[in-house]
Design a protein around this motif. Structure first.
Motif, mmCIF file in Angstrom:
data_model
loop_
_atom_site.group_PDB
_atom_site.id
_atom_site.type_symbol
_atom_site.label_atom_id
_atom_site.label_comp_id
_atom_site.label_asym_id
_atom_site.label_seq_id
_atom_site.Cartn_x
_atom_site.Cartn_y
_atom_site.Cartn_z
ATOM 1 N N GLN A 176 2.362 18.130 -7.586
ATOM 2 C CA GLN A 176 1.022 17.997 -8.190
ATOM 3 C C GLN A 176 0.374 19.372 -8.359
ATOM 4 O O GLN A 176 -0.218 19.665 -9.403
ATOM 5 N N GLU A 177 0.485 20.204 -7.332
ATOM 6 C CA GLU A 177 -0.111 21.550 -7.389
ATOM 7 C C GLU A 177 0.511 22.390 -8.502
ATOM 8 O O GLU A 177 -0.161 23.205 -9.130
ATOM 9 N N LYS A 178 1.800 22.176 -8.768
ATOM 10 C CA LYS A 178 2.500 22.935 -9.810
ATOM 11 C C LYS A 178 2.330 22.297 -11.188
ATOM 12 O O LYS A 178 2.874 22.809 -12.174
ATOM 13 N N GLY A 179 1.639 21.159 -11.256
ATOM 14 C CA GLY A 179 1.423 20.496 -12.531
ATOM 15 C C GLY A 179 2.619 19.692 -13.018
ATOM 16 O O GLY A 179 2.694 19.315 -14.185
ATOM 17 N N GLU A 180 3.582 19.412 -12.127
ATOM 18 C CA GLU A 180 4.777 18.657 -12.510
ATOM 19 C C GLU A 180 4.550 17.142 -12.424
ATOM 20 O O GLU A 180 5.171 16.375 -13.153
ATOM 21 N N LEU A 181 3.685 16.737 -11.504
ATOM 22 C CA LEU A 181 3.431 15.318 -11.279
ATOM 23 C C LEU A 181 1.960 15.016 -11.526
ATOM 24 O O LEU A 181 1.100 15.887 -11.368
ATOM 25 N N ARG A 182 1.693 13.778 -11.838
ATOM 26 C CA ARG A 182 0.304 13.384 -12.093
ATOM 27 C C ARG A 182 -0.529 13.601 -10.828
ATOM 28 O O ARG A 182 -0.094 13.283 -9.729
ATOM 29 N N ALA A 183 -1.725 14.139 -11.033
ATOM 30 C CA ALA A 183 -2.598 14.446 -9.907
ATOM 31 C C ALA A 183 -3.803 13.508 -9.859
ATOM 32 O O ALA A 183 -4.673 13.665 -9.015
ATOM 33 N N ASP A 184 -3.834 12.527 -10.773
ATOM 34 C CA ASP A 184 -4.959 11.589 -10.801
ATOM 35 C C ASP A 184 -4.761 10.433 -9.819
ATOM 36 O O ASP A 184 -5.585 9.535 -9.730
ATOM 37 N N VAL A 185 -3.660 10.481 -9.074
ATOM 38 C CA VAL A 185 -3.361 9.480 -8.044
ATOM 39 C C VAL A 185 -3.051 10.254 -6.766
ATOM 40 O O VAL A 185 -2.361 11.281 -6.811
ATOM 41 N N GLU A 186 -3.553 9.771 -5.641
ATOM 42 C CA GLU A 186 -3.294 10.425 -4.348
ATOM 43 C C GLU A 186 -1.783 10.566 -4.103
ATOM 44 O O GLU A 186 -1.021 9.642 -4.392
ATOM 45 N N ALA A 187 -1.379 11.698 -3.565
ATOM 46 C CA ALA A 187 0.038 11.941 -3.269
ATOM 47 C C ALA A 187 0.600 10.848 -2.361
ATOM 48 O O ALA A 187 1.730 10.379 -2.551
ATOM 49 N N GLU A 188 -0.195 10.432 -1.378
ATOM 50 C CA GLU A 188 0.257 9.382 -0.450
ATOM 51 C C GLU A 188 0.523 8.065 -1.179
ATOM 52 O O GLU A 188 1.454 7.335 -0.843
ATOM 53 N N HIS A 189 -0.306 7.763 -2.188
ATOM 54 C CA HIS A 189 -0.117 6.523 -2.947
ATOM 55 C C HIS A 189 1.143 6.588 -3.806
ATOM 56 O O HIS A 189 1.875 5.599 -3.925
ATOM 57 N N LEU A 190 1.407 7.756 -4.394
ATOM 58 C CA LEU A 190 2.639 7.922 -5.163
ATOM 59 C C LEU A 190 3.859 7.794 -4.235
ATOM 60 O O LEU A 190 4.878 7.211 -4.620
ATOM 61 N N ALA A 191 3.736 8.317 -3.021
ATOM 62 C CA ALA A 191 4.834 8.201 -2.052
ATOM 63 C C ALA A 191 5.085 6.728 -1.705
ATOM 64 O O ALA A 191 6.232 6.299 -1.577
ATOM 65 N N VAL A 192 4.014 5.943 -1.575
ATOM 66 C CA VAL A 192 4.161 4.505 -1.310
ATOM 67 C C VAL A 192 4.868 3.827 -2.482
ATOM 68 O O VAL A 192 5.749 2.985 -2.282
ATOM 69 N N VAL A 193 4.498 4.206 -3.715
ATOM 70 C CA VAL A 193 5.139 3.632 -4.904
ATOM 71 C C VAL A 193 6.645 3.923 -4.877
ATOM 72 O O VAL A 193 7.473 3.026 -5.072
ATOM 73 N N VAL A 194 7.009 5.173 -4.608
ATOM 74 C CA VAL A 194 8.426 5.566 -4.604
ATOM 75 C C VAL A 194 9.179 4.858 -3.475
ATOM 76 O O VAL A 194 10.232 4.246 -3.696
ATOM 77 N N MET A 195 8.640 4.931 -2.261
ATOM 78 C CA MET A 195 9.334 4.320 -1.116
ATOM 79 C C MET A 195 9.352 2.799 -1.210
ATOM 80 O O MET A 195 10.340 2.165 -0.854
ATOM 81 N N GLY A 196 8.264 2.221 -1.703
ATOM 82 C CA GLY A 196 8.216 0.767 -1.860
ATOM 83 C C GLY A 196 9.228 0.294 -2.890
ATOM 84 O O GLY A 196 9.909 -0.719 -2.701
ATOM 85 N N ALA A 197 9.340 1.038 -3.999
ATOM 86 C CA ALA A 197 10.312 0.686 -5.039
ATOM 87 C C ALA A 197 11.740 0.781 -4.484
ATOM 88 O O ALA A 197 12.569 -0.108 -4.709
ATOM 89 N N LEU A 198 12.007 1.851 -3.746
ATOM 90 C CA LEU A 198 13.332 2.020 -3.130
ATOM 91 C C LEU A 198 13.649 0.845 -2.213
ATOM 92 O O LEU A 198 14.714 0.237 -2.298
ATOM 93 N N ARG A 199 12.719 0.533 -1.364
ATOM 94 C CA ARG A 199 12.931 -0.535 -0.378
ATOM 95 C C ARG A 199 13.196 -1.887 -1.041
ATOM 96 O O ARG A 199 14.149 -2.581 -0.713
ATOM 97 N N LEU A 200 12.335 -2.263 -1.997
ATOM 98 C CA LEU A 200 12.500 -3.548 -2.674
ATOM 99 C C LEU A 200 13.813 -3.595 -3.446
ATOM 100 O O LEU A 200 14.532 -4.598 -3.416
ATOM 101 N N PHE A 201 14.131 -2.506 -4.110
ATOM 102 C CA PHE A 201 15.357 -2.440 -4.911
ATOM 103 C C PHE A 201 16.604 -2.606 -4.026
ATOM 104 O O PHE A 201 17.509 -3.370 -4.357
ATOM 105 N N VAL A 202 16.624 -1.899 -2.908
ATOM 106 C CA VAL A 202 17.776 -1.985 -1.986
ATOM 107 C C VAL A 202 17.866 -3.389 -1.383
ATOM 108 O O VAL A 202 18.951 -3.945 -1.223
ATOM 109 N N LYS A 203 16.711 -3.989 -1.065
ATOM 110 C CA LYS A 203 16.710 -5.363 -0.530
ATOM 111 C C LYS A 203 17.227 -6.359 -1.579
ATOM 112 O O LYS A 203 17.969 -7.287 -1.246
#
Length: 195
Positions: free
Chosen positions: A140-167
């Motif tokens: 986000q600081e480097k402008g590579e990722l969207r910064a209009d969403v909290e970093a922690e929330h994006l991490a939940v999206v990524v980890m949640g997607a991984l978890r559901l997909f693997v399940k």
């Protein structure tokens, strides 16, 4: 790993994972383990006090490997999207190589009465989440990722997607190629989190 395993302990872990793969965590008993390996239950008890200790050893093995993977990505010079894609791909590879790990890693409901196991799973999740959040914040600081969403929330999206997909892969009895379909999932996640 924190402690070095003996060859016999490694064998017990491998056979434990086989049993879990075939019969679920409930199928992992000292009796079933001894029968499968071909020696007495007392021989197992010389290496592990009980089933919980075996599961802790499996979780420690996974924790060691996943932390190594996350730290390696954190310290590369790649952009944030490449780091996240590599993390997802490498986790898909780990689960493909050892599908029974999914049954152990994502079984916190079964572990709720075993504090040591719950704590170990929580520790793995927290470490992974913290490292991923750090990668996202830097992106986000480097402008590579969207910064209009909290970093922690994006991490939940990524980890949640991984978890559901693997399940889903686990529940379908591995009917699709986890790494191939996982690459498609990674592409979709990229669209969601890229600036």
């Amino acid at each position: 790993m924190t402690e070095e395993l003996s060859d016999r302990q490694k064998e017990i872990i491998e056979v434990s994972l086989e049993l879990i793969s075939e019969k679920g965590i409930q199928g992992l008993t000292i009796k079933n383990l001894a029968k499968r390996i071909g020696f007495s239950e007392s021989a197992i008890y010389r290496h592990y006090e009980n089933k919980t200790e075996i599961l802790v050893s499996i979780l420690n093995f996974f924790k060691y490997n996943i932390e190594k993977l996350f730290k390696a990505e954190l310290n590369t010079e790649r952009d944030a999207i490449s780091k996240i894609n590599n993390l997802l791909f490498n986790q898909f590879k780990i689960f493909t190589a050892s599908p029974s790990l999914v049954a152990v890693i994502f079984s916190e409901e079964l572990f709720r009465n075993e504090i040591i196991l719950m704590n170990k799973v929580s520790e793995i999740m927290k470490n992974s989440f913290d490292t991923l959040t750090s990668i996202i914040k830097t992106g986000q600081e480097k402008g590579e990722l969207r910064a209009d969403v909290e970093a922690e929330h994006l991490a939940v999206v990524v980890m949640g997607a991984l978890r559901l997909f693997v399940k889903q892969w686990q529940m379908s009895n591995h009917e699709f190629n986890l790494t191939e379909k996982g690459s498609e999932l990674s592409s979709s996640i990229n669209i969601l989190i890229t600036k």
